[in-house]
Scaffold this active site. Structure first.
Site, short mmCIF file in Angstrom:
data_model
loop_
_atom_site.label_atom_id
_atom_site.label_comp_id
_atom_site.label_asym_id
_atom_site.label_seq_id
_atom_site.Cartn_x
_atom_site.Cartn_y
_atom_site.Cartn_z
N HIS A 152 16.77 48.96 -1.40
CA HIS A 152 16.41 48.13 -1.38
C HIS A 152 16.55 48.74 0.41
O HIS A 152 17.11 49.40 0.69
CB HIS A 152 17.80 47.28 -1.80
CG HIS A 152 19.01 47.30 -0.41
ND1 HIS A 152 19.27 47.40 0.87
CD2 HIS A 152 20.06 47.52 -1.11
CE1 HIS A 152 21.00 47.71 0.93
NE2 HIS A 152 20.69 47.98 -0.53
N GLU B 141 24.88 46.44 -6.73
CA GLU B 141 25.08 47.53 -6.05
C GLU B 141 26.85 46.96 -6.29
O GLU B 141 27.31 46.27 -6.80
CB GLU B 141 25.50 47.12 -4.12
CG GLU B 141 26.07 48.08 -4.78
CD GLU B 141 25.96 48.41 -2.63
OE1 GLU B 141 26.83 48.84 -1.40
OE2 GLU B 141 25.17 47.58 -1.62
#
Length: 203
Positions: A98, A176
């Protein structure tokens, strides 16, 4: 009297026999399809699985279950399946991180905190889309986490690449790692503030 003239066939000329229609099961494609077997999937409906008939449906689901993002404790397989065509299966795997998030710029542990992208992060996402176009990469499917920074990066990259129609599968399993009590703390000062041994935590 009929206005049409009657034409007689030449002597000795035989009529051409019309060809019988070939059953679909006798064609090369039909014979190849007969070697495949249908697999019932409650989420996507009946499918044709190219796996050899020596494997049972249960074995096929077990093999692909973990590839599809499942875990041993999941009661239902994930809602997608990757086809396996043996040596003919040639895929290009594109890994994209990202763009820069608000907490990345502040050097904070983010984990599962759903923070937004910075302007720099949005530019990075669009740059990724341009790289897809420049390298002639056309995606078949995209997998991403459920976090905002990952979803925004995905959408911006696909839109920039002109591939906004590509199906996207979102799963928390791609989130994550969860940093627990460290989330939100500065990476340089968190251990001192919390009184934690950094080497012990990183192990």
């Amino acid at each position: 009297a009929s206005p049409f003239r009657i034409v007689k066939e030449a002597p000795g000329k035989q009529k051409r026999k019309s060809k019988e229609p070939v059953p679909i099961s006798k064609t090369p494609r039909g014979q190849a399809a007969a070697k495949l077997k249908p697999v019932n999937d409650s989420s996507t409906g009946p499918l044709i699985d190219p796996t050899p008939q020596t494997d049972s449906i249960e074995e096929q689901q077990h093999i692909t279950h973990f590839v599809r993002g499942g875990t041993p404790s999941d009661p239902v397989p994930a809602p997608f399946r990757l086809a396996d065509y043996g040596d003919d299966s040639l895929y290009t795997l594109v890994l994209l991180r990202h763009g820069e998030s608000e907490w990345n710029s502040l050097n904070r542990y983010t984990g599962w905190c759903d923070v937004n992208l910075t302007e720099n992060g949005r530019q990075e996402a669009r740059a990724a889309g341009r790289l897809l176009t420049e390298n002639g990469l056309e995606l078949d499917h995209v997998f991403t986490s459920v976090l905002r920074r990952a979803n925004f990066t995905t959408n911006m990259a696909l839109n920039t690449a002109g591939q906004h129609w590509v199906p996207v599968t979102k799963t928390w399993r791609l989130n994550e790692r969860h940093y627990g009590a460290l989330q939100g703390y500065n990476k340089d000062t968190a251990y001192e503030e919390l009184g934690i041994d950094q080497e012990l935590v990183m192990e």
